[in-house]
Design a protein around this motif. Structure first.
Motif, PDB file in Angstrom:
ATOM      1  N   THR A   1       5.795   2.885   1.116  1.00 46.65           N
ATOM      2  CA  THR A   1       4.974   1.697   0.879  1.00 46.65           C
ATOM      3  C   THR A   1       5.146   0.727   2.033  1.00 46.65           C
TER       4      THR A   1
ATOM      5  N   ARG B   1      -1.955   1.863  -4.195  1.00 44.31           N
ATOM      6  CA  ARG B   1      -1.300   0.570  -4.031  1.00 44.31           C
ATOM      7  C   ARG B   1      -0.252   0.383  -5.114  1.00 44.31           C
TER       8      ARG B   1
ATOM      9  N   LEU C   1       0.842  -1.189   0.000  1.00 39.29           N
ATOM     10  CA  LEU C   1       0.000   0.000   0.000  1.00 39.29           C
ATOM     11  C   LEU C   1       0.885   1.250   0.000  1.00 39.29           C
TER      12      LEU C   1
END
Length: 329
Positions: free
Chosen positions: A271, A296, A155
């Motif tokens: 991320t 994402r 993500l």
């Protein structure tokens, strides 16, 4: 004159650290890297009319010159320690020159003291108004945050809010409307005094798979992260974190453009695997900067932007290019 300027800077930026064996005043500094630490080093140059507008207060320039470098250390998960400053100054009357240097040093020192950073050397010369700052920090071996660890399924998050600084650059003139001037003041502060997310970077060690700071614009910098990781990203424009000051100063489309490509945010874009998302968000919320999930990581290369109706957008611009843009950022 040069040595008097150096003395003025030294007097205003003195910071005692045991790992500084020899600081300002010799041909080179002598510094001791702590055992069991790697040295992270970054350097940035700020040029008047390019990285800060003409007429910016010297204290704001001094702050920003250090802040943009501390942001690089934050993106590596490094603890700041030392700095070098190279200062190029145009010819000015002695009193005006001294006032400018004092302001620069005071702004620099204010942020340096907050992070325990010692100014250990540098240089002064005459020419177009330019500052180059090099910073040094420590990180345990193998724990540095890097750009090349993102994997499909991770993500994408950002700290803070996006687009404020770029909007502030377009709103330098005071407004006669008190509410609008309050918003502009907030945006200008985000431009002139960015807050390096050092604590967030330290918190992300061992949890973020990849990280970069947002200096040239979200799309550009996330693109750099994706290229280094050999992946792509899909972000949702509705998820972009926008301040009330930004939303009150322009329409939604302009706010999205500032957030996607404006630059100068100095927030962290990182991320994390889905399993760690909740704890990371909770920890960054406790640190005060927060973290917003904006998209994402995917296998297909490139960074795509999903609009409010689920359509794929084609942004008019994707960020700052030092060798293509002419206007001040």
């Amino acid at each position: 004159m040069e040595f008097r300027l150096i003395d003025r800077i030294h007097a205003r930026t003195a910071q005692v650290r045991e790992d500084v064996r020899l600081g300002i005043g010799d041909d080179a500094a002598l510094l001791a890297v702590p055992a069991g630490q790697e040295l992270a080093v970054a350097i940035d140059t700020l040029v008047e009319g390019v990285h800060f507008p003409h007429g910016t207060a010297p204290a704001d320039i001094g702050w920003k010159a250090l802040a943009v470098n501390l942001s690089d250390l934050a993106a590596m998960g490094a603890t700041p320690a030392w700095a070098l400053l190279a200062l190029t100054l145009p010819e000015l009357p002695a009193a005006a020159q001294a006032a400018r240097v004092d302001g620069l040093a005071d702004g620099f020192a204010q942020l340096a003291q907050a992070y325990g950073v010692a100014l250990v050397g540098g240089d002064t010369t005459r020419g177009p108004f330019t500052l180059s700052v090099a910073v040094h920090g420590f990180v345990p071996p193998g724990q540095a945050l890097r750009r090349d660890g993102a994997r499909a399924g991770d993500l994408v998050f950002v700290t803070g809010t996006l687009g404020d600084a770029a909007a502030g650059l377009q709103r330098l003139a005071p407004s006669t409307d008190p509410d609008e001037e309050k918003r502009r003041g907030f945006l200008r502060a985000r431009l002139n005094r960015p807050q390096p997310r050092v604590a967030a970077g330290l918190s992300l060690r061992g949890r973020a798979s990849a990280c970069i700071d947002v200096s040239d614009g979200l799309l550009a910098d996330l693109g750099h992260l994706c290229t280094a990781s050999a992946v792509g990203a899909e972000i949702e424009v509705e998820r972009l974190p926008l301040s009330s000051a930004l939303l009150g100063s322009c329409d939604e489309a302009a706010a999205h453009d500032y957030a996607l490509a404006g630059g100068d945010d100095y927030e962290l874009c990182f991320t994390v695997p889905p399993a760690l998302a909740g704890e990371v968000q909770a920890d960054l919320a406790r640190l005060g900067c927060g973290a917003t999930r904006i998209g994402r990581i995917v296998e297909a290369p490139g960074v795509r932007v999903c609009g409010t109706e689920g359509e794929w957008l084609t942004p008019a611009r994707r960020g700052w290019d030092h060798f293509a843009d002419d206007a001040a950022r």
